[in-house]
Design a protein around this motif. Structure first.
Motif, PDB file in Angstrom:
ATOM      1  N   GLU A   1       0.827  -1.203   0.000  1.00  0.00           N
ATOM      2  CA  GLU A   1       0.000   0.000   0.000  1.00  0.00           C
ATOM      3  C   GLU A   1       0.868   1.263   0.000  1.00  0.00           C
ATOM      4  O   GLU A   1       0.607   2.211  -0.720  1.00  0.00           O
ATOM      5  CB  GLU A   1      -0.909  -0.045   1.230  1.00  0.00           C
ATOM      6  CG  GLU A   1      -1.784   1.180   1.388  1.00  0.00           C
ATOM      7  CD  GLU A   1      -2.079   1.473   2.842  1.00  0.00           C
ATOM      8  OE1 GLU A   1      -2.577   0.571   3.542  1.00  0.00           O
ATOM      9  OE2 GLU A   1      -1.776   2.598   3.280  1.00  0.00           O
ATOM     10  N   MET A   2       1.926   1.253   0.815  1.00  0.00           N
ATOM     11  CA  MET A   2       2.757   2.451   0.918  1.00  0.00           C
ATOM     12  C   MET A   2       3.536   2.705  -0.372  1.00  0.00           C
ATOM     13  O   MET A   2       3.697   3.850  -0.789  1.00  0.00           O
ATOM     14  CB  MET A   2       3.714   2.325   2.113  1.00  0.00           C
ATOM     15  CG  MET A   2       2.987   2.426   3.453  1.00  0.00           C
ATOM     16  SD  MET A   2       4.096   2.524   4.873  1.00  0.00           S
ATOM     17  CE  MET A   2       4.823   0.913   4.861  1.00  0.00           C
TER      18      MET A   2
ATOM     19  N   GLU B   1       2.590   1.784  -3.334  1.00  0.00           N
ATOM     20  CA  GLU B   1       1.598   2.262  -4.298  1.00  0.00           C
ATOM     21  C   GLU B   1       1.337   3.760  -4.112  1.00  0.00           C
ATOM     22  O   GLU B   1       1.282   4.526  -5.074  1.00  0.00           O
ATOM     23  CB  GLU B   1       0.306   1.468  -4.117  1.00  0.00           C
ATOM     24  CG  GLU B   1      -0.567   1.471  -5.358  1.00  0.00           C
ATOM     25  CD  GLU B   1      -1.898   0.795  -5.093  1.00  0.00           C
ATOM     26  OE1 GLU B   1      -2.931   1.446  -5.310  1.00  0.00           O
ATOM     27  OE2 GLU B   1      -1.871  -0.369  -4.631  1.00  0.00           O
ATOM     28  N   ALA B   2       1.220   4.154  -2.847  1.00  0.00           N
ATOM     29  CA  ALA B   2       0.978   5.571  -2.545  1.00  0.00           C
ATOM     30  C   ALA B   2       2.126   6.434  -3.040  1.00  0.00           C
ATOM     31  O   ALA B   2       1.920   7.525  -3.572  1.00  0.00           O
ATOM     32  CB  ALA B   2       0.765   5.753  -1.034  1.00  0.00           C
ATOM     33  N   ALA B   3       3.346   5.918  -2.852  1.00  0.00           N
ATOM     34  CA  ALA B   3       4.515   6.673  -3.299  1.00  0.00           C
ATOM     35  C   ALA B   3       4.502   6.819  -4.806  1.00  0.00           C
ATOM     36  O   ALA B   3       4.818   7.881  -5.349  1.00  0.00           O
ATOM     37  CB  ALA B   3       5.793   5.970  -2.835  1.00  0.00           C
TER      38      ALA B   3
ATOM     39  N   LYS C   1      13.830   6.004  -0.529  1.00  0.00           N
ATOM     40  CA  LYS C   1      12.957   6.355   0.582  1.00  0.00           C
ATOM     41  C   LYS C   1      12.665   5.152   1.484  1.00  0.00           C
ATOM     42  O   LYS C   1      12.507   5.294   2.693  1.00  0.00           O
ATOM     43  CB  LYS C   1      11.642   6.908   0.040  1.00  0.00           C
ATOM     44  CG  LYS C   1      10.905   7.717   1.070  1.00  0.00           C
ATOM     45  CD  LYS C   1       9.980   8.702   0.409  1.00  0.00           C
ATOM     46  CE  LYS C   1      10.073  10.036   1.100  1.00  0.00           C
ATOM     47  NZ  LYS C   1       9.574  11.138   0.326  1.00  0.00           N
TER      48      LYS C   1
ATOM     49  N   LEU D   1       6.684   9.300  -7.577  1.00  0.00           N
ATOM     50  CA  LEU D   1       8.073   8.956  -7.298  1.00  0.00           C
ATOM     51  C   LEU D   1       8.544   7.850  -8.252  1.00  0.00           C
ATOM     52  O   LEU D   1       7.792   6.935  -8.558  1.00  0.00           O
ATOM     53  CB  LEU D   1       8.218   8.465  -5.847  1.00  0.00           C
ATOM     54  CG  LEU D   1       8.643   9.526  -4.835  1.00  0.00           C
ATOM     55  CD1 LEU D   1       7.493  10.477  -4.561  1.00  0.00           C
ATOM     56  CD2 LEU D   1       9.100   8.869  -3.549  1.00  0.00           C
TER      57      LEU D   1
ATOM     58  N   GLN E   1       1.899   6.817  -6.744  1.00  0.00           N
ATOM     59  CA  GLN E   1       0.852   7.754  -7.131  1.00  0.00           C
ATOM     60  C   GLN E   1       1.286   9.201  -6.972  1.00  0.00           C
ATOM     61  O   GLN E   1       0.786  10.096  -7.636  1.00  0.00           O
ATOM     62  CB  GLN E   1      -0.409   7.500  -6.304  1.00  0.00           C
ATOM     63  CG  GLN E   1      -1.211   6.352  -6.862  1.00  0.00           C
ATOM     64  CD  GLN E   1      -2.180   5.801  -5.850  1.00  0.00           C
ATOM     65  OE1 GLN E   1      -2.437   6.426  -4.829  1.00  0.00           O
ATOM     66  NE2 GLN E   1      -2.714   4.625  -6.126  1.00  0.00           N
ATOM     67  N   GLU E   2       2.232   9.410  -6.061  1.00  0.00           N
ATOM     68  CA  GLU E   2       2.726  10.781  -5.918  1.00  0.00           C
ATOM     69  C   GLU E   2       3.820  11.078  -6.917  1.00  0.00           C
ATOM     70  O   GLU E   2       4.483  12.103  -6.838  1.00  0.00           O
ATOM     71  CB  GLU E   2       3.215  10.997  -4.491  1.00  0.00           C
ATOM     72  CG  GLU E   2       2.042  10.925  -3.532  1.00  0.00           C
ATOM     73  CD  GLU E   2       2.338  11.486  -2.169  1.00  0.00           C
ATOM     74  OE1 GLU E   2       3.409  12.090  -1.980  1.00  0.00           O
ATOM     75  OE2 GLU E   2       1.481  11.305  -1.301  1.00  0.00           O
TER      76      GLU E   2
END
Lengths: 332, 121
Positions: free
Chosen positions: A31-32, A34-36, A49, A41, A38-39
């Motif tokens: 999940e994390m 994926e979130a990265a 990171k 990266l 989407q931003e």
């Protein structure tokens, strides 16, 4: 980034984190990541990171280790003495929001209690063969959990006119750490599996007590007739007084003193470790097999103490011995 | 920096982030790594441990972009823990600065005053 997840899984497995936790940790990371993404990266930025998966695994392992010494047994879990099937019981009530630091208060007359942990949230209460649920109070207020038989008048009625007794089953979430556990009964039996609590008090006239996988903090038992069977216990101090029943303890670690007061009941200890132990009996005998204690004292009329340990090099000091015809035998 | 020391500071930072609002895991990491040179592999284990210790609860929020996200929410116990930790941090760091500032507040100032008394090797 799949490589990160794969490496992480490998490292977690290597560190013997339990499969359920691994699954959760991997899902969190997926999940994390994926979130990265989407931003916006890039993979390289993400690796920077997130760093080395080995470090995540070691840190989680270190954390679980320190936690384990707090609640789990170094002794390894023993088989649960609480055997039940919730299908045999009727659901009574659930309290959904519970947190650590609970104070449990049980006050029963002749009903039995099974107390155990389960995979779930909240406290669940079940019953089997209870005549009238209105006779009981079930509450959870300000971290105080109460299960009790209501009025004393009815109590007498029950004792004199009804020999029927039912059973309560109370389930609490796994890993719950409670503040105190107070149990009071006249003739009901109690079976407890998995309990972590700072302060434990049990008072019973007739019931039998079976406890397994328990971390009791300061533990105090006062009993008249029932037998006590304990398997897998940690405690800071342990104090039991009883008249007639026998006590059997297998696998226990007590930081401080173990105190036994009994009239005619026998005490059997196997794989038990504690700092000091004192026995006061009239005719009850104490038998220890791999009972590692630094200092013991005995006060008895005819009761004996007999300890037989595999590691005979660990010295046991007999601090005091006051007995008429009893004897203390250590590794003989 | 000593790993144990760093962990303690990051723990305080994680708690502080969640005092303000509920956040999902990556957001916590992002917010902290913006200011400090720490990465996920330090922050996540702390987040997880604090959750296990009952300082945070979690809930899932559906996301338009993909899988649902796990949000962390501070509990009352977590808030108490934060206040305590922050208090001891303030005391500690305050003490450290009192010691450091005895010689002056800036490096140039310290150099000017004490540079001469340092033995050259």
């Amino acid at each position: 980034m799949n490589k990160f997840l794969k490496d992480l899984e490998k490292e977690l497995k290597k560190h013997k984190i339990n499969p359920k936790e691994i699954e959760e940790i991997l899902a969190d990371h997926k999940e994390m990541i994926e979130a990265a993404k989407q931003e916006g990266l890039s993979d390289d930025e993400i690796s920077l990171k997130f760093g080395d998966p080995l470090k995540v695994a070691t840190e989680i392992y270190e954390d679980s280790k320190t936690k384990d010494t707090e609640i789990d047994f170094n002794l390894g879990d023993v088989d649960s003495l609480a055997k039940f099937d919730t299908n045999d019981f009727n659901f009574v009530k659930a309290f959904n929001l519970v947190s650590d630091g609970l104070e449990f208060n049980f006050s029963l007359v002749n009903d039995d209690l099974i107390f155990s942990d389960y995979d779930g949230e909240g406290i669940k209460i079940y019953e089997k063969g209870i005549k009238d649920l209105d006779d009981y109070e079930f509450t959870l207020n300000d971290n105080q959990f109460t299960l009790k038989r209501k009025s004393t008048k009815k109590v007498f009625k029950v004792i004199t006119f009804s020999s029927n007794s039912g059973k309560f089953l109370v389930l609490v979430p796994k890993g719950l750490k409670s503040k105190s556990f107070n149990f009071h009964t006249v003739s009901g039996d109690v079976v407890i599996n998995q309990l972590v609590v700072n302060d434990f008090r049990l008072k019973s006239t007739n019931g039998d007590i079976e406890l397994s996988n328990i971390d009791l903090g300061e533990a105090k038992f006062s009993l008249v007739n029932g037998d006590v069977d304990i398997q897998g216990m940690k405690a800071t101090s342990f104090d039991v007084s009883l008249v007639n029943g026998d006590i059997e303890i297998e696998k226990a670690q007590v930081k401080g003193n173990m105190q036994f007061n009994s009239v005619s009941g026998d005490v059997e200890l196997e794989e038990v470790e504690c700092d000091t132990a004192s026995f006061k009996t009239v005719s009850g005998d104490v038998k220890g097999k791999n009972f590692y204690v630094n200092e013991i004292s005995l006060k008895s009329v005819s009761g004996d103490v007999d300890i037989d340990n595999d590691d005979k090099s660990r010295e046991i000091i007999v601090k005091s011995k006051k007995t008429l015809s009893g004897d203390v035998k250590i590794n003989k | 920096m000593n790993a144990q020391f760093k962990r303690g500071i990051v723990e305080l930072c994680v708690l502080s982030e969640l005092v303000i609002e509920d956040l999902y895991g990556y957001k916590v990491i992002n917010n902290i790594s913006e200011h400090l040179d720490v990465n996920e592999n330090t922050i996540y284990p702390i987040l997880r441990r604090l959750t296990k210790e009952g300082y945070f609860t979690t809930y899932l929020v559906e996301s338009d972009l993909g899988a649902p996200r796990k949000y962390y929410k501070m509990t009352e116990n977590g808030f108490k823990h934060f206040l305590e930790l922050r208090d001891s941090w303030d005391q500690f760091i305050g003490g450290v600065y009192e010691i450091l500032n005895k010689g002056g507040k800036k490096n140039e100032q310290i150099f000017k005053r004490f540079g001469k008394r340092i033995e050259k090797t």
